[in-house]
Design an enzyme around this catalytic site. Structure first.
Site, mmCIF file in Angstrom:
data_model
loop_
_atom_site.group_PDB
_atom_site.id
_atom_site.type_symbol
_atom_site.label_atom_id
_atom_site.label_comp_id
_atom_site.label_asym_id
_atom_site.label_seq_id
_atom_site.Cartn_x
_atom_site.Cartn_y
_atom_site.Cartn_z
ATOM 1 N N GLU A 33 0.908 -1.385 -0.063
ATOM 2 C CA GLU A 33 -0.033 0.015 0.050
ATOM 3 C C GLU A 33 1.007 1.254 -0.033
ATOM 4 O OE1 GLU A 33 -2.831 0.080 -0.724
ATOM 5 O OE2 GLU A 33 -3.527 -2.145 -0.668
ATOM 6 N N TYR A 116 -6.888 6.082 3.586
ATOM 7 C CA TYR A 116 -6.963 5.215 2.691
ATOM 8 C C TYR A 116 -6.468 3.881 3.211
ATOM 9 C CZ TYR A 116 -5.627 2.241 -1.015
ATOM 10 O OH TYR A 116 -5.361 1.027 -1.454
ATOM 11 N N ASP A 134 -9.928 5.824 -2.855
ATOM 12 C CA ASP A 134 -8.728 6.242 -3.763
ATOM 13 C C ASP A 134 -9.226 6.953 -4.815
ATOM 14 O OD1 ASP A 134 -9.682 4.050 -5.079
ATOM 15 O OD2 ASP A 134 -7.520 3.484 -5.482
#
Length: 355
Positions: A33, A116, A134
DNA sequence: AAATCGGGGGA
DNA sequence: TCCCCAGATTT
């Protein structure tokens, strides 16, 4: 059929085979991520694999030097991600015995982990029902449901957040979150999506009203500032050269660069100078300084337009520059230092440094 | 709320 | 060129 069901059906057929989808290990998910923030999958993938190879566990990453992490990150941009990645790895390894937090709220407290990323890790690893938001999700929701609120304002984000959380499949938040992002990346693309094969086209507000090109809406545009930089590359026969680490806040923090010419050495060296010059402070050493390229190199960033000239000075003995040796580090193997892409390209283009 | 932070790729 | 990419942090 519900939105989430349709979405997951689409995903089960169209998903890409990506390595971070084969695990629920928080370390690997977290790493993926961070790498993928503001970064396309195809660009981030090789970096993700390289990091995992060098640092199989959070302990391996924690015991590395930051300079080593930055070197591995070189070329990916947004280098604060690498610094925060390393800081968080040390925190998890030393303070948390290698165990990541297991809720979105706790995850968000980690450096480099925002809303996020916290939701992504919490849903993928721990099945917490929190919706991700996102760039892909903004686009899909704005079009399918015709939301024209701006995606880059707090008020607009609240609208999308509420909608995203309402649509989320609370039983399969991991699958749903993966599905909506994949749908945005592959089907509901920013430009010229093929809406004729889209499972939502019959009900898509944007498609039915020919608003695909107008959604999502944004408020601000980034203005690009121009900047001129002159680098002084003093190099000897062995390929040794002076460099310095950028420790100040801002662009390229903790990366290495050559001495900057204008402000540090010379009065009256103007921007974009491209003729042979002799620097005041170097004249006594009789070093001829020659531009490497006939024109400055143009280097484009999302928020800056850089014009960079590299000036070459061939020297025989670094001990002749005691004043420079105080401020700059004599680099013996330049390839081991993390540098901005524009400097890496210069290094590769020149033949001063042994490969 | 606005600015900052990288670099690459598609149209 | 312009815009966007599995955004976060600082000002």
């Amino acid at each position: 059929m519900q939105f989430s069901e349709k979405l997951i059906d689409w995903y089960s057929i169209n998903l890409r085979d990506l390595p971070w989808r084969a695990t629920q290990d928080p370390y690997k998910i977290w790493l993926s991520e961070i790498v993928l923030q503001q970064t396309r999958v195809v660009q981030g993938l090789p970096y993700y694999l390289r990091f995992l190879k060098h640092f199989p566990t959070v302990f391996d990453l924690a015991s590395a030097k930051e300079d080593e992490v930055l070197k591995l990150w070189q070329g990916l941009g947004y280098y604060s991600r690498a610094r925060n990645l390393h800081a968080t790895a040390k925190f998890i390894a030393k303070e948390k015995n290698g165990i990541f937090p297991q809720t979105a709220k706790a995850l968000k407290k980690l450096k480099g982990v925002g809303e996020y990323t916290a939701h992504a890790i919490a849903s993928f690893c721990f099945h917490e029902p929190v919706a991700v938001l996102d760039g892909n999700v903004f686009r899909v929701l704005s079009r399918v449901f015709g939301v024209n609120d701006e995606i880059d304002t707090p008020a607009g984000k609240r609208i999308f957040n509420d909608l995203a959380q309402k649509l989320l499949d609370k039983e399969k938040p991991d699958l749903y979150n993966q599905a909506i992002m994949e749908f945005g990346a592959l089907q509901c693309t920013p430009k010229n999506p093929d809406c004729t094969i889209c499972p939502f086209s019959k009900n898509c507000v944007a498609y039915q009203n020919q608003l695909i090109a107008d959604l999502p809406r944004k408020k601000k545009k980034v203005k690009v500032k121009q900047e001129h930089i002159n680098y002084l590359v003093l190099v000897d026969q062995k390929g040794n050269t002076f460099m310095k680490q950028r420790t100040q806040k801002g662009i390229w923090r903790n990366l290495f660069e050559f001495p900057r010419l204008e402000s540090e050495f010379v009065n009256g060296v103007s921007e974009g100078l491209n003729e042979t010059i002799k620097l005041k402070s170097l004249e006594s050493h009789k070093v001829e300084i020659i531009p490497f390229y006939p024109q400055p190199v143009k280097h484009l960033l999302s928020h800056r337009k850089l014009f960079i000239q590299f000036y070459i000075g061939k020297v025989t003995d670094y001990s002749a520059f005691p004043s420079l040796s105080k401020k700059y580090h004599i680099v013996q193997n330049i390839h081991t230092f993390a540098v901005p892409v524009v400097i890496e390209r210069f290094i590769e283009a020149s033949d001063f440094f042994n490969s």
